[in-house]
Design an enzyme around this catalytic site. Sequence first.
Site, PDB file in Angstrom:
ATOM      1  N   ASP A   1       0.821  -1.216   0.000  1.00 30.06           N
ATOM      2  CA  ASP A   1       0.000   0.000   0.000  1.00 30.06           C
ATOM      3  C   ASP A   1       0.854   1.265   0.000  1.00 30.06           C
ATOM      4  O   ASP A   1       0.696   2.135   0.866  1.00 30.06           O
ATOM      5  CB  ASP A   1      -0.945   0.018   1.206  1.00 30.06           C
ATOM      6  CG  ASP A   1      -1.612  -1.315   1.453  1.00 30.06           C
ATOM      7  OD1 ASP A   1      -2.126  -1.893   0.485  1.00 30.06           O
ATOM      8  OD2 ASP A   1      -1.613  -1.782   2.610  1.00 30.06           O
TER       9      ASP A   1
ATOM     10  N   GLU B   1     -11.348  -1.437  -3.485  1.00 28.93           N
ATOM     11  CA  GLU B   1     -10.726  -0.671  -2.413  1.00 28.93           C
ATOM     12  C   GLU B   1      -9.690   0.299  -2.987  1.00 28.93           C
ATOM     13  O   GLU B   1      -9.516   0.419  -4.190  1.00 28.93           O
ATOM     14  CB  GLU B   1     -10.088  -1.598  -1.374  1.00 28.93           C
ATOM     15  CG  GLU B   1      -9.026  -2.522  -1.892  1.00 28.93           C
ATOM     16  CD  GLU B   1      -8.568  -3.536  -0.841  1.00 28.93           C
ATOM     17  OE1 GLU B   1      -9.129  -3.559   0.256  1.00 28.93           O
ATOM     18  OE2 GLU B   1      -7.631  -4.294  -1.140  1.00 28.93           O
TER      19      GLU B   1
END
Length: 348
Positions: free
Chosen positions: A46, A228
Amino acid sequence: MYMLLAALAVAASPSLPAVPPQATSAPASASDLNSRLAGDIMPVHDPVIIREGDVYHVFSTGIGEGGQRILSSRTSRDLVNWSRGRAPFERLPDWATKAIPGAQNMWAPDISYVNGRYRLYYAVSTFGSNRSAIGLATSATLDPSAPGYGWRDEGMVVMSRPGDDFNAIDAAFIADAQGRHWLSLGSFWSGLKLFRLDPATGKLLDQAERPRSIAARPVPAGAPSIIEAPYIFAHGGFYWLLASYDYCCKGVNSTYYTVVGRSKSVEGPYLGKDGSAMLRGGGTILLRADLREKQRYRGPGHAGHLRDRDGTDYVVYHAYDSQKNGAPTLRIVGLQWGADGWPIAQGQ
């Protein structure tokens, strides 16, 4: 991010009201950057990227030892060779441990430069739950040796609880052309949301205001929307929304991929090149979904954006290295803008 703990077991926007200090060194060639990345590039999950002076900074989900276990940091002077940076935090803030019992680290950070300070948004959560919160810390500089360095805890920005239709993780900041500030976020549940921020504080402008829906993947009742990691940036008179579809965090079996849509308004609707609506699971693939077994890096997703000082657009993301037991690895591509105005990722 929704399946982050499984991964651990297996293995700056142009519309900001201010910009960081300018750098003097030339960036790496965008076309073949991934083939030359070296140094401390795994495990990285991420990632988000920004440049201050001559130094690029990547922040990512906390994996490692000491402060890196809370939130990870890496730096580079050329976008190619990466070293471990100074971790911003040594522990979770007290408000976070009280709000999210069982939380161990910070997930999916976002970094921006606003009104003379760096804003670091981060998520605190636990596996499989939407009892989650976005926190904010700020610092005058990213350079630990510079005067004014030090991350000031600004507290909680937004929280989701069981019963809410969203999950407060995977936040990303955007300031629109009208000077309004926004925070996109979301993972699974009913999809990706957009919250209005107070420009002075970086927190919600109105606690009672319902978030706007910007992307979702319709599914049968009771099933999760497998989407997401929203990230919005501006280019060519449009706002561009990056999002990750399908499953991360399964190592070489990850099915993650990244799509993009665009809109004239930061609030949407975001549409793919074919007109498909991201609110209905549409969009255009940016980071490929058709990885073959012989290809080394699998599941490219959780993308962030950097516009460098020469105008080059980069997308930073992670993918799983099949030659390193599926370790999540830093990846960076330059964006080439086609004659049709749509981006093409160079050198995936």
